[in-house]
Design a protein around this motif. Structure first.
Motif, PDB file in Angstrom:
ATOM      1  N   PRO A 457      23.018  64.905  62.603  1.00 62.15           N
ATOM      2  CA  PRO A 457      23.308  63.550  62.122  1.00 62.15           C
ATOM      3  C   PRO A 457      22.097  62.889  61.471  1.00 62.15           C
ATOM      4  N   GLU A 458      20.916  63.116  62.025  1.00 64.45           N
ATOM      5  CA  GLU A 458      19.715  62.513  61.447  1.00 64.45           C
ATOM      6  C   GLU A 458      19.455  63.040  60.039  1.00 64.45           C
ATOM      7  N   ASP A 459      19.704  64.334  59.814  1.00 66.25           N
ATOM      8  CA  ASP A 459      19.544  64.885  58.467  1.00 66.25           C
ATOM      9  C   ASP A 459      20.368  64.091  57.466  1.00 66.25           C
ATOM     10  N   ALA A 460      21.598  63.766  57.851  1.00 65.59           N
ATOM     11  CA  ALA A 460      22.507  63.061  56.951  1.00 65.59           C
ATOM     12  C   ALA A 460      22.177  61.581  56.833  1.00 65.59           C
ATOM     13  N   LEU A 461      21.903  60.938  57.957  1.00 62.48           N
ATOM     14  CA  LEU A 461      21.754  59.477  57.973  1.00 62.48           C
ATOM     15  C   LEU A 461      20.384  58.994  57.538  1.00 62.48           C
ATOM     16  N   MET A 462      19.341  59.789  57.749  1.00 62.15           N
ATOM     17  CA  MET A 462      17.989  59.292  57.500  1.00 62.15           C
ATOM     18  C   MET A 462      17.253  60.038  56.384  1.00 62.15           C
ATOM     19  N   ARG A 463      17.763  61.194  55.932  1.00 60.24           N
ATOM     20  CA  ARG A 463      17.106  61.898  54.838  1.00 60.24           C
ATOM     21  C   ARG A 463      18.044  62.077  53.639  1.00 60.24           C
ATOM     22  N   ARG A 464      19.214  62.711  53.809  1.00 62.85           N
ATOM     23  CA  ARG A 464      20.115  62.832  52.660  1.00 62.85           C
ATOM     24  C   ARG A 464      20.535  61.445  52.176  1.00 62.85           C
ATOM     25  N   SER A 465      20.632  60.515  53.079  1.00 62.54           N
ATOM     26  CA  SER A 465      20.870  59.108  52.742  1.00 62.54           C
ATOM     27  C   SER A 465      19.984  58.279  53.657  1.00 62.54           C
ATOM     28  N   LEU A 467      21.544  55.625  55.086  1.00 56.35           N
ATOM     29  CA  LEU A 467      22.628  54.775  55.576  1.00 56.35           C
ATOM     30  C   LEU A 467      22.505  54.475  57.058  1.00 56.35           C
ATOM     31  N   GLY A 468      21.786  55.315  57.782  1.00 60.46           N
ATOM     32  CA  GLY A 468      21.569  55.034  59.199  1.00 60.46           C
ATOM     33  C   GLY A 468      20.850  53.720  59.429  1.00 60.46           C
ATOM     34  N   LEU A 469      20.068  53.275  58.438  1.00 61.86           N
ATOM     35  CA  LEU A 469      19.363  52.003  58.553  1.00 61.86           C
ATOM     36  C   LEU A 469      20.323  50.827  58.554  1.00 61.86           C
ATOM     37  N   HIS A 470      21.522  51.027  58.019  1.00 62.51           N
ATOM     38  CA  HIS A 470      22.473  49.931  57.847  1.00 62.51           C
ATOM     39  C   HIS A 470      23.661  50.028  58.808  1.00 62.51           C
ATOM     40  N   MET A 471      23.628  50.997  59.715  1.00 62.01           N
ATOM     41  CA  MET A 471      24.719  51.189  60.655  1.00 62.01           C
ATOM     42  C   MET A 471      24.349  50.610  62.019  1.00 62.01           C
ATOM     43  N   THR A 472      25.352  50.221  62.766  1.00 61.65           N
ATOM     44  CA  THR A 472      25.115  49.747  64.129  1.00 61.65           C
ATOM     45  C   THR A 472      24.890  50.946  65.049  1.00 61.65           C
ATOM     46  N   ASP A 473      24.384  50.664  66.242  1.00 60.17           N
ATOM     47  CA  ASP A 473      24.197  51.746  67.221  1.00 60.17           C
ATOM     48  C   ASP A 473      25.520  52.449  67.497  1.00 60.17           C
ATOM     49  N   ALA A 474      26.580  51.670  67.625  1.00 56.86           N
ATOM     50  CA  ALA A 474      27.892  52.245  67.922  1.00 56.86           C
ATOM     51  C   ALA A 474      28.365  53.136  66.772  1.00 56.86           C
ATOM     52  N   GLU A 475      28.115  52.709  65.533  1.00 55.26           N
ATOM     53  CA  GLU A 475      28.520  53.515  64.374  1.00 55.26           C
ATOM     54  C   GLU A 475      27.741  54.814  64.315  1.00 55.26           C
ATOM     55  N   ARG A 476      26.442  54.751  64.600  1.00 55.96           N
ATOM     56  CA  ARG A 476      25.644  55.978  64.592  1.00 55.96           C
ATOM     57  C   ARG A 476      26.095  56.932  65.685  1.00 55.96           C
ATOM     58  N   GLU A 477      26.423  56.397  66.856  1.00 53.19           N
ATOM     59  CA  GLU A 477      26.897  57.247  67.953  1.00 53.19           C
ATOM     60  C   GLU A 477      28.238  57.892  67.606  1.00 53.19           C
TER      61      GLU A 477
END
Length: 489
Positions: A457-465, A467-477
């Motif tokens: 998930p980190e590969d997708a949320l924090m490097r390929r995009s 978007l993890g910076l703009h998601m809530t904790d619940a959304e990331r989980e």
């Protein structure tokens, strides 16, 4: 099992390793690149996000490096206009530690070394430059010049995609366990259980270059200085899409750059460290960056305003400089031909990775009996065939109006002319699949898995995009839960 033989085994999936894989594959070599973590998982995703010549390097007489970097800047802006775009920088002269004439001369030299370029040249601040001067605490003295912004992680991935589309094998989550010279070949054991052989090996391990040499049982005459660079993100300090370069009392510079709609990126620091694992921001660095902003801007910030941070360790070639800020940003390629060739990379920067790859293949040409010809000087990156970006963005929104302006802009920038392949068969919002938050949907996540080597998930949320910076904790989980099940499928 019989070992598979490659022409080139590359250790490290940062910008240098991926750029070398691209150049090598385009020259017809059989290439295997292995990365123990994720592509751009360390230094190459922790830069200041700039394609630049390095204005401040002129102060250390790095004229050759600056000229090379400016030539590469021009190439890259044309080759990846979706993820790289020109950026105007304001250089205030109030509170300056260098005389006005020196800065003006440096900017003239910067323009001259850049040769014929499409980016706007430097000039002094003028009356009417209110958008540039209003955010500053005092004065309208200063300068404006050009460099470019880049999505560093995606540039690394695009190098890997181009390499793979031309025959290279890219493997992430796999480490080199051991390697030894065996006659005319390197015999290597990988952490996935495979044994491979290669005619030459490239050590592009970045901050781990010396650990890799130790694993190979090879001594090196070169060394690296590990320097930590940290950045903070705060709510937007000013309106506009321009950036600032701020002179500090210690003669360092700090950038303030628009970042992720609604924020400002501030960096970087230069802190010597002993190990790559020390790439963690500390309270002193946060205070230093806040002070840099407060010295120049009307808007004042405190550590409590910081919304996110990142830090990376830059493996700079050790040229004997006494201070981290003065260590050269140039690179050294060390070729060992005591048996099958070993090329080790010391230093480098994201702007000059393509040129570094060209030099690397030039050095390996004789050991590999390769008739080498540079293939990437005018080559467009995957997704880069978009023409004018505003026109392309408008076409994206017209083709898929359900994306909305914000998401259409982000996806146009991230994928460029690859977007039609990603959106193949999607005609409405329902076709995007599950929505995870921040505009991320299932169709995009599956593309990252199947086409961009994202394993976590980190590969997708924090490097390929981001978007993890703009998601809530619940959304990331929830995304992580989906990812685990999707990966199992």
């Amino acid at each position: 099992m019989t070992a598979v033989t490659y022409d080139l085994l590359i250790i490290g999936g940062g910008i240098n390793g991926c750029a070398i894989a691209r150049e090598a594959a385009l020259n017809g070599l059989k290439v295997l690149l292995v990365e123990k973590g994720d592509l751009a998982g360390a230094t190459s995703s922790a830069s200041t996000k700039l394609i630049h010549g390095g204005l401040r390097y002129l102060e250390y007489y790095e004229f050759k490096l600056v000229a090379e970097a400016l030539r590469e800047r021009e190439r890259l802006v044309k080759a990846a206009p979706h993820i790289i775009h020109p950026l105007r920088f304001v250089l205030p002269h109030e509170n300056a530690v260098r005389p006005w004439w020196m800065v003006r001369l440096g900017l003239y030299l910067y323009d001259f070394l850049g040769g014929r370029m499409t980016l706007a040249r430097s000039r002094g601040l003028r009356k009417g430059d209110d958008a540039y001067t209003d955010p500053l605490k005092a004065g309208d003295r200063g300068f404006v010049y050009s460099d470019a912004f880049v999505d560093d992680s995606r540039l690394t991935v695009l190098n890997a995609i181009d390499a793979a589309e031309n025959g290279a094998e890219i493997v992430t989550g796999v480490a080199l366990e051991s390697a030894r010279r065996d006659g005319d070949l390197w015999a290597a054991t990988l952490s996935d259980g495979r044994t491979v052989t290669a005619r030459a090996l490239v050590n592009a391990a970045g901050p781990w270059v010396h650990q890799m040499l130790a694993k190979l049982g090879v001594n090196s005459a070169s060394n690296v200085r590990l320097v930590k660079g940290s950045h903070i993100v705060v709510p937007r300090l000013y309106d506009g899409e321009h950036a600032y370069i701020l002179q500090q009392p210690d003669r360092r510079i700090v950038f303030a750059i628009p970042y992720q709609d609604g924020s400002t990126e501030i960096g970087t620091t230069d802190v010597p460290v002993n190990a790559p694992e020390d790439a963690v921001i500390d309270a002193d660095e946060i205070a230093y960056l806040c002070d840099a902003v407060n010295r120049h801007f009307k808007a004042q910030i405190t550590p409590a305003d910081v919304t996110s941070t990142w830090s990376g360790v830059r493996p700079l070639y050790d040229d004997g400089a006494s201070e981290a800020k003065a260590v050269t940003r140039d690179y050294v390629l060390e070729l060992d031909t005591n048996g099958p060739a070993l090329l080790s990379i010391f230093g480098g920067k994201i702007t000059t990775a393509r040129h570094l790859a060209e030099e690397a293949l030039g050095k390996l040409a004789a050991p590999l009996d390769l008739d080498f010809h540079p293939r990437t000087r005018a080559r467009v990156f995957p997704g880069g065939a978009i023409g004018d970006f505003p026109t392309f963005r408008a076409k994206v929104l017209a083709t898929w109006p359900f994306l909305g302006e914000t998401r259409a802009d982000r996806m146009a920038r991230a994928y460029g002319s690859l977007l039609p392949a990603l959106m193949d068969g999607v005609t409405d919002e329902a076709g995007m699949g599950r929505a995870f938050g921040a505009g991320l949907t299932e169709v995009e996540a599956r593309w990252m898995q199947s086409r961009e080597w994202a394993r976590t998930p980190e590969d997708a949320l924090m490097r390929r995009s981001k978007l993890g910076l703009h998601m809530t904790d619940a959304e990331r989980e929830a995304f992580a839960d989906w990812w685990e099940n999707a990966d199992a499928d």
